[in-house]
Design a protein around this motif. Structure first.
Motif, mmCIF file in Angstrom:
data_model
loop_
_atom_site.group_PDB
_atom_site.id
_atom_site.type_symbol
_atom_site.label_atom_id
_atom_site.label_comp_id
_atom_site.label_asym_id
_atom_site.label_seq_id
_atom_site.Cartn_x
_atom_site.Cartn_y
_atom_site.Cartn_z
ATOM 1 N N SER A 143 43.203 38.746 40.600
ATOM 2 C CA SER A 143 43.419 40.176 40.438
ATOM 3 C C SER A 143 44.436 40.433 39.329
ATOM 4 N N ALA A 180 39.600 38.395 42.309
ATOM 5 C CA ALA A 180 39.531 39.666 41.602
ATOM 6 C C ALA A 180 38.359 40.494 42.123
ATOM 7 N N GLN A 220 43.452 47.868 44.007
ATOM 8 C CA GLN A 220 42.387 47.651 43.040
ATOM 9 C C GLN A 220 41.218 48.612 43.263
#
Length: 443
Positions: A143, A180, A220
């Motif tokens: 991430s 991610a 995110q």
């Protein structure tokens, strides 16, 4: 009056107004220098991802400041961004209007691994800002990180404490390694939330002390709601701009990914008690912070009077709806045509802009989300008003980020007063959703 704990369902979460990763919690303190500089190092750093876990090397944004970077309105800062990560990156500063020279992808190209990008930034507005490197972050090994940036008002604000609450979500793969977001990635587990790089935030206040809490949803993908128990939560600013102050209903705040909300809290509870801060994301609620009231004597005999609005001289012009350029902007795209939304890694200034507008004209965007999940819309370089359903008024605050529910249509209006080429972003609030961008021109 004591309130009962707030329990929010997914429906409640989406019915709201739409509104340093490894640094410890610390009171904000000015660090005057002349000239002002800010060194940002994107680099791996150790972080404990949950209780009982060993530290893991995660991608981080480190600065040359011992606390959250703090500057004053009107200052110019020389920024040096060093990329110590194994992938190209661009810095995306949420909330800074009119700075076309730092606009990612249209003005600043990606910084290669091992390289340093240098630029000058004049801080024309005070507020709570978020800087991240996530535009190119989908599908990478880890991430991408985020970092708060605070710009103080020219005039002093009547508060005793000024604290940041930066909330991030992490997802781990089957081996417990951070991954991610984006399509085609590894299967992700349940979200793990950290506050200022820690499992939770604990603040101790003296009775009748006043706290300015700058809350940042640096997740995110996740939209979140916060319930702050037993205290009046007065909203003072949203997305880096002053709002007409109002009380959050039942102490509840709803934040889209990237949203920021500044609130004022007065420690009016009995000494020795505490107010829990609970996070809701549509799943099981979890406590992420606690505001303790110390047993020490009160800071003052009585609470401070109702706070006055924050200085608003830097607010955008009110939009002129009568002569506005009106543009339909569907937030989902099934194709990859030059006029559709595209992946940031494929961004090309040769593509057709979403629209062109003369500087100073108002733009009304009709945002339609035909997807089966809520979508986030983020406007670069400008702030907008969320219009009422009948287009006959707007909400009493400015935004740069909006949560649009599945199947919903929202209209926003902004004065295109900053010349340049600017991005708009969208993504749905799902971990596997791609981040997509378009651009528009103010001429």
């Amino acid at each position: 009056m004591t309130r009962h704990p707030v329990h929010l369902t997914r429906r409640h979460l989406l019915a709201g107004i739409g509104v340093a990763a490894v640094a410890p919690a610390a009171a904000i303190r000015a660090q005057p220098r002349n000239p002002q500089t800010l060194a940002i190092d994107a680099t791996p750093a150790p972080l404990q991802l949950g209780p009982g876990r060993d530290e893991t090397a995660v991608w981080s944004l480190r600065t040359d400041r011992s606390a959250t970077p703090l500057f004053r309105e009107g200052e110019t800062v020389e920024v040096a961004l060093h990329n110590g990560l194994p992938a190209p990156l661009v810095l995306n500063c949420h909330g800074i209007d009119g700075a076309s020279s730092i606009e990612p992808l249209t003005a600043r190209r990606p910084t290669s691994p091992g390289a340093t990008d240098r630029f000058s930034l004049t801080l024309r507005q005070a507020g709570t800002f978020l800087c991240d490197t996530r535009l190119l972050g989908d599908g990478l090994a880890q991430s991408s990180p985020a970092q708060a940036l605070i710009v103080e008002e020219r005039t002093s604000i009547e508060v005793d404490r000024d604290e940041v609450m930066l909330i991030e979500d992490w997802r781990l793969d089957a081996e417990g390694r951070p991954i991610a977001p984006g399509p085609g990635g590894k299967a992700a587990g349940a979200p793990l939330y950290l506050v200022n790089g820690k499992p939770s935030l604990d603040l101790t206040l003296r009775p009748n002390e006043r706290l300015r809490l700058r809350i940042i949803n640096a997740c995110q993908r996740n939209a979140i709601a916060l319930g702050i128990e037993n205290l009046d939560v007065r909203i003072m600013a949203i997305d880096s701009r002053p709002a007409e102050p109002f009380l959050a209903r039942n102490g509840r705040l709803v934040l889209a990914p990237g949203s920021r909300v500044d609130v004022i809290l007065d420690a009016t509870l009995t000494a020795g008690t505490a107010s829990a801060v609970t996070l809701h994301d549509g799943g099981s609620p979890r406590q992420i912070a606690r505001l303790r009231i110390s047993a020490d004597g009160p800071l003052r005999p009585a609470p401070l009077p109702t706070p006055v609005p924050l200085p608003s001289e830097s607010l955008p012009a009110q939009p002129d709806l009568k002569s506005a350029l009106r543009v339909d902007v569907p937030l989902a795209s099934s194709g990859e045509t030059p006029t559709s939304w595209g992946l940031p890694t494929h961004f090309n200034m040769g593509s057709t802009p979403a629209f062109r507008v003369k500087r100073g004209r108002t733009v009304v965007l009709t945002l339609t989300n035909p997807a089966a999940a809520p979508a986030v819309f983020h406007l670069h370089g400008h702030h907008f008003r969320l219009l009422d359903r009948l287009d006959d008024g707007w909400k009493p605050f400015w935004l740069d980020t909006l949560l649009v529910d599945a199947g919903q249509t929202q209209r926003v209006a902004f004065a295109a007063d900053a010349a340049g080429a600017w991005l708009v972003e969208t993504m749905t609030v799902e971990w596997s959703s791609p981040r997509r961008v378009r651009w528009f021109a103010v001429e």
